[in-house]
Design an enzyme around this catalytic site. Structure first.
Site, PDB file in Angstrom:
ATOM      1  N   ARG A  35     -16.930  84.432 -46.529  1.00 33.64           N
ATOM      2  CA  ARG A  35     -17.019  85.851 -46.860  1.00 33.64           C
ATOM      3  C   ARG A  35     -15.928  86.581 -46.087  1.00 33.64           C
ATOM      4  O   ARG A  35     -16.029  86.794 -44.889  1.00 33.64           O
ATOM      5  CB  ARG A  35     -18.414  86.377 -46.490  1.00 33.64           C
TER       6      ARG A  35
ATOM      7  N   TYR B  26     -19.301  89.886 -34.534  1.00 31.76           N
ATOM      8  CA  TYR B  26     -19.760  88.495 -34.449  1.00 31.76           C
ATOM      9  C   TYR B  26     -18.737  87.458 -34.914  1.00 31.76           C
ATOM     10  O   TYR B  26     -19.026  86.265 -34.904  1.00 31.76           O
ATOM     11  CB  TYR B  26     -21.077  88.313 -35.235  1.00 31.76           C
TER      12      TYR B  26
ATOM     13  N   HIS C  88     -20.564  91.841 -44.385  1.00 31.83           N
ATOM     14  CA  HIS C  88     -21.756  91.496 -45.151  1.00 31.83           C
ATOM     15  C   HIS C  88     -22.026  92.554 -46.219  1.00 31.83           C
ATOM     16  O   HIS C  88     -22.251  92.247 -47.382  1.00 31.83           O
ATOM     17  CB  HIS C  88     -22.950  91.376 -44.201  1.00 31.83           C
TER      18      HIS C  88
END
Length: 388
Positions: free
Chosen positions: A279, A292, A283
């Site tokens: 990805r 992260y 998100h």
């Protein structure tokens, strides 16, 4: 027709274990630079052979790939403009989306996740209808029965149970139907994943479970979810075959999924395909991915981009020329324009819709609430009129 694992492997000349376990190396046909790998380097082995898809199928996939990338970028812009409430981008995962849609026949079903809007569009659903759910409307935007596509599912993994239910019904009716059930790596940590796979295996249902392993369940890396050799290895525990494929290689994806659907249709039971992808964007627009993962990690995957890879491959093969490339780019812009115009229209709001689709018949409590709301709206309108 139902075929046992022992019967299924006879035509491959391998053991049941070798049939159920994924190939020792991930299937990859085209490398990140767009070059066709030598057959000995594609990861195939006896019982796991994959013929190269035809030129027409590859060109159709490329068209959907380019459209999908443009849709992802356009939708991200529409969110920033306030025309959509949220959008979970599949930028970088478009190869998985396209292959998922193109491997199915008209009578087959697909059950997508919230991130699979490009797959739903590639299945033939109107782009504006696909995005309706992301602007905050109460309904999913399209008729699942008309397109044989489940509504994009936000609750994690529940769509796998729906997929298995449809496959079970189709088998009981004697229909020639295969169901593709899509999920992400995070879904494999859910109980519904186990229940869906176990039920499908026990009842020998024609389901292909397609896991898009993009390395993160929102912010949780795969290493904190599972220490299995691969997610595809989970299949053998249910008695079904598993396979790993490069999720940014459209050619390999089409080959692997085409074969999985064919085997399921022939009666070999359910199969699990794990696609390794990434990805590229957050998100959703509400997520800060920099908290992260490092920019260097993202940059590593930019070099594996499925769109640039497929462009280089098709041009090298002489399948894609400048005229065809321009036609596809223009189509992608047409879809983007359609989204901008469609999502800019004001949608009439009827507050009574809050009550109409909760039950087939309104309960006394809902009737009372509906009447209260109607009275309040009348009084509000009268107050506004008096203030003029």
């Amino acid at each position: 027709m139902t075929i046992s694992a022992d019967e299924a492997v006879k035509k491959f000349g391998i053991t049941v274990e070798d049939y159920l376990l994924p190939a020792r190396h991930m299937i990859q046909m085209v490398d990140p630079d767009g070059r066709l790998r030598a057959e000995a380097e594609q990861g195939t082995e006896p019982g796991h052979e994959y013929p190269l898809p035809g030129d027409d199928e590859l060109l159709a996939a490329y068209e959907q790939l380019v459209v999908g990338r443009r849709v992802n970028d356009q939708n991200s812009a529409l969110v920033r403009q306030g025309r959509m409430a949220v959008y979970p981008s599949s930028h970088g995962q478009e190869a998985c989306q396209v292959a998922a849609a193109l491997c199915l026949s008209d009578g087959d079903w697909m059950f997508p996740t919230y991130r699979d809007a490009v797959a739903v569009m590639a299945r033939g659903v109107d782009p504006v209808q696909v995005m309706t759910i992301f602007r905050g409307d109460w309904h999913g935007g399209y008729n699942p029965a008309e397109h044989k596509v489940g509504i994009q599912c936000t609750p994690l993994t529940t769509q796998l149970l729906h997929a298995v239910g449809v496959a079970h019904a189709a088998k009981l009716r004697g229909e020639d139907t295969v169901v593709l059930a899509m999920c992400g790596d995070g879904a494999t940590s859910e109980g519904d994943f186990h229940e869906a796979l176990n039920f499908a295996a026990v009842f020998h249902l024609p389901v292909v479970f397609f896991v898009q392993n993009n390395k993160y369940a929102i912010s949780v890396p795969l290493a904190h979810q599972s220490v299995a050799p691969s997610l595809a290895h989970k299949a053998v525990g249910y008695g079904m075959a598993g396979e790993r494929v490069d999720g940014n290689d459209v050619v390999a994806l089409l080959a692997v999924l085409d074969r999985a659907v064919k085997l399921a249709r022939e009666g070999s039971g359910p199969l699990l395909v794990e696609a390794h992808t990434y990805r590229m964007q957050a998100h959703t627009n509400a997520d800060d991915a920099t908290r992260y993962r490092a920019d260097s990690e993202v940059a590593e995957w930019v070099a594996k981009d499925p769109v640039t890879r497929m462009t280089a491959y098709l041009k090298d093969r002489g399948i894609l020329d400048a005229e065809e490339e321009a036609r596809i780019a223009a189509k992608a812009e047409d879809v983007a324009t359609q989204l901008r115009e469609g999502l800019s229209e004001d949608v009439p709001v009827d507050p009574q819709e809050l009550f109409r689709h909760v039950f087939s018949s309104l309960t006394p409590q809902l009737e009372e609430q509906s009447a209260m709301l109607a009275d309040e709206l009348v009084r509000e309108a009268a107050s506004e009129e008096a203030a003029k």
